[in-house]
Design a protein around this motif. Structure first.
Motif, short mmCIF file in Angstrom:
data_model
loop_
_atom_site.label_atom_id
_atom_site.label_comp_id
_atom_site.label_asym_id
_atom_site.label_seq_id
_atom_site.Cartn_x
_atom_site.Cartn_y
_atom_site.Cartn_z
N PHE A 277 41.62 38.18 55.06
CA PHE A 277 41.18 37.24 54.02
C PHE A 277 39.84 37.59 53.38
CE2 PHE A 277 43.79 34.91 57.16
CZ PHE A 277 44.92 34.76 56.37
N SER A 278 39.37 38.83 53.58
CA SER A 278 38.13 39.26 52.93
C SER A 278 38.41 39.56 51.45
CB SER A 278 37.56 40.50 53.62
OG SER A 278 38.49 41.57 53.60
N GLU A 279 37.37 39.39 50.60
CA GLU A 279 37.52 39.64 49.17
C GLU A 279 37.02 41.03 48.82
OE1 GLU A 279 35.87 36.73 46.56
OE2 GLU A 279 37.39 35.25 47.08
N TRP A 280 37.76 41.69 47.92
CA TRP A 280 37.43 43.02 47.45
C TRP A 280 37.59 43.07 45.94
CZ3 TRP A 280 36.61 47.44 50.69
CH2 TRP A 280 36.69 47.17 52.06
N THR A 281 36.69 43.76 45.29
CA THR A 281 36.89 44.08 43.88
C THR A 281 37.49 45.47 43.85
OG1 THR A 281 35.02 42.72 43.20
CG2 THR A 281 35.78 44.39 41.64
N VAL A 282 38.63 45.59 43.16
CA VAL A 282 39.36 46.85 43.09
C VAL A 282 39.48 47.22 41.60
CG1 VAL A 282 41.51 48.02 43.67
CG2 VAL A 282 40.65 46.20 45.16
N ALA A 283 39.01 48.41 41.26
CA ALA A 283 39.06 48.86 39.87
C ALA A 283 39.65 50.27 39.79
CB ALA A 283 37.67 48.85 39.25
N VAL A 284 40.53 50.47 38.82
CA VAL A 284 41.09 51.79 38.54
C VAL A 284 40.67 52.17 37.13
CG1 VAL A 284 43.21 53.12 38.23
CG2 VAL A 284 43.08 51.43 40.07
N ARG A 285 40.08 53.35 37.01
CA ARG A 285 39.71 53.89 35.71
C ARG A 285 40.63 55.06 35.40
NH1 ARG A 285 34.80 52.54 33.49
NH2 ARG A 285 33.54 51.17 34.76
N HIS A 286 41.00 55.18 34.13
CA HIS A 286 41.82 56.29 33.65
C HIS A 286 41.03 56.99 32.56
CE1 HIS A 286 45.77 57.68 31.52
NE2 HIS A 286 45.20 58.68 32.17
N ASN A 287 40.66 58.23 32.83
CA ASN A 287 39.83 59.02 31.91
C ASN A 287 38.55 58.27 31.52
OD1 ASN A 287 41.71 61.07 32.00
ND2 ASN A 287 42.79 60.37 30.19
N GLY A 288 37.95 57.61 32.50
CA GLY A 288 36.66 56.94 32.31
C GLY A 288 36.73 55.51 31.80
N LYS A 289 37.91 55.07 31.36
CA LYS A 289 38.05 53.70 30.84
C LYS A 289 38.73 52.82 31.88
CE LYS A 289 38.41 55.26 26.10
NZ LYS A 289 39.27 55.38 24.93
N VAL A 290 38.27 51.58 32.01
CA VAL A 290 38.85 50.66 32.99
C VAL A 290 40.31 50.38 32.61
CG1 VAL A 290 38.76 48.36 34.00
CG2 VAL A 290 36.64 49.60 33.54
N ALA A 291 41.21 50.72 33.52
CA ALA A 291 42.64 50.43 33.32
C ALA A 291 42.96 49.05 33.87
CB ALA A 291 43.49 51.49 34.02
N VAL A 292 42.40 48.73 35.03
CA VAL A 292 42.62 47.43 35.66
C VAL A 292 41.47 47.19 36.64
CG1 VAL A 292 44.13 48.37 37.46
CG2 VAL A 292 44.30 45.97 36.86
N SER A 293 41.03 45.94 36.69
CA SER A 293 39.98 45.56 37.64
C SER A 293 40.24 44.12 38.06
CB SER A 293 38.60 45.69 37.00
OG SER A 293 37.59 45.30 37.92
N ARG A 294 40.30 43.91 39.37
CA ARG A 294 40.57 42.57 39.88
C ARG A 294 39.82 42.34 41.19
NH1 ARG A 294 45.79 43.64 37.96
NH2 ARG A 294 46.30 42.31 36.21
N THR A 295 39.52 41.08 41.44
CA THR A 295 39.03 40.68 42.75
C THR A 295 40.21 40.14 43.52
OG1 THR A 295 36.82 40.21 41.89
CG2 THR A 295 37.40 39.22 44.02
N LEU A 296 40.49 40.75 44.66
CA LEU A 296 41.67 40.42 45.46
C LEU A 296 41.26 40.01 46.86
CD1 LEU A 296 43.82 43.51 44.43
CD2 LEU A 296 44.01 41.19 43.52
N GLU A 297 42.11 39.26 47.50
CA GLU A 297 41.88 38.84 48.88
C GLU A 297 42.87 39.55 49.79
OE1 GLU A 297 42.92 34.81 50.90
OE2 GLU A 297 40.89 34.62 50.05
N ALA A 298 42.35 40.12 50.87
CA ALA A 298 43.21 40.77 51.85
C ALA A 298 44.10 39.72 52.51
CB ALA A 298 42.37 41.49 52.89
#
Length: 125
Positions: A64-85
């Motif tokens: 139940f810990s929170e993490w911010t997870v971000a994926v960049r594609h060629n330097g631009k943010v493709a997706v970014s979310r704060t998720l709970e385990a």
């Protein structure tokens, strides 16, 4: 005689299986792993439908810990979310990205709540 035949069959089967495993995913799938705040995180980029399925996973995090997870594609943010385990300390984030001209570079950044960021990068041609 039966023991020799069984042993030969097992060795041949194992060798054939190894060949298939090594030859199959190597050209179609790229994966990197790292550790962050005691958890294992992984970036997986798979060629699909003229683009890339990009999968970010975290395992062995605190439940139940929170993490911010971000994926960049060629330097631009493709997706970014704060998720709970979940209760087993796992979470994942998937996205599809179109293939761009030249090399495609994907960067995964994971940040536990109150902690420092960790990242991995994959480049595919």
């Amino acid at each position: 005689m039966k023991k020799t035949l069984i042993a030969t069959t097992l060795v041949a089967t194992a060798a054939a299986g190894t060949t298939v495993l090594v030859a199959g995913p190597a050209s179609a799938d790229v994966e990197r792993r790292g550790t962050c705040a005691g958890a294992t995180f992984e970036l997986n980029v798979d060629r699909e439908r003229g683009g890339y399925d990009v999968d970010a996973d975290i395992e062995n995090a605190r439940a139940f810990s929170e993490w911010t997870v971000a994926v960049r594609h060629n330097g631009k943010v493709a997706v970014s979310r704060t998720l709970e385990a979940d209760d087993e300390g796992e979470l994942d984030l998937d996205t599809f990205r179109q293939n761009t001209r030249g090399k495609d570079t994907f960067k995964l950044t994971v940040t536990p709540a109150g902690g420092g960021a960790c990242s991995l990068k994959i480049s595919v041609a």
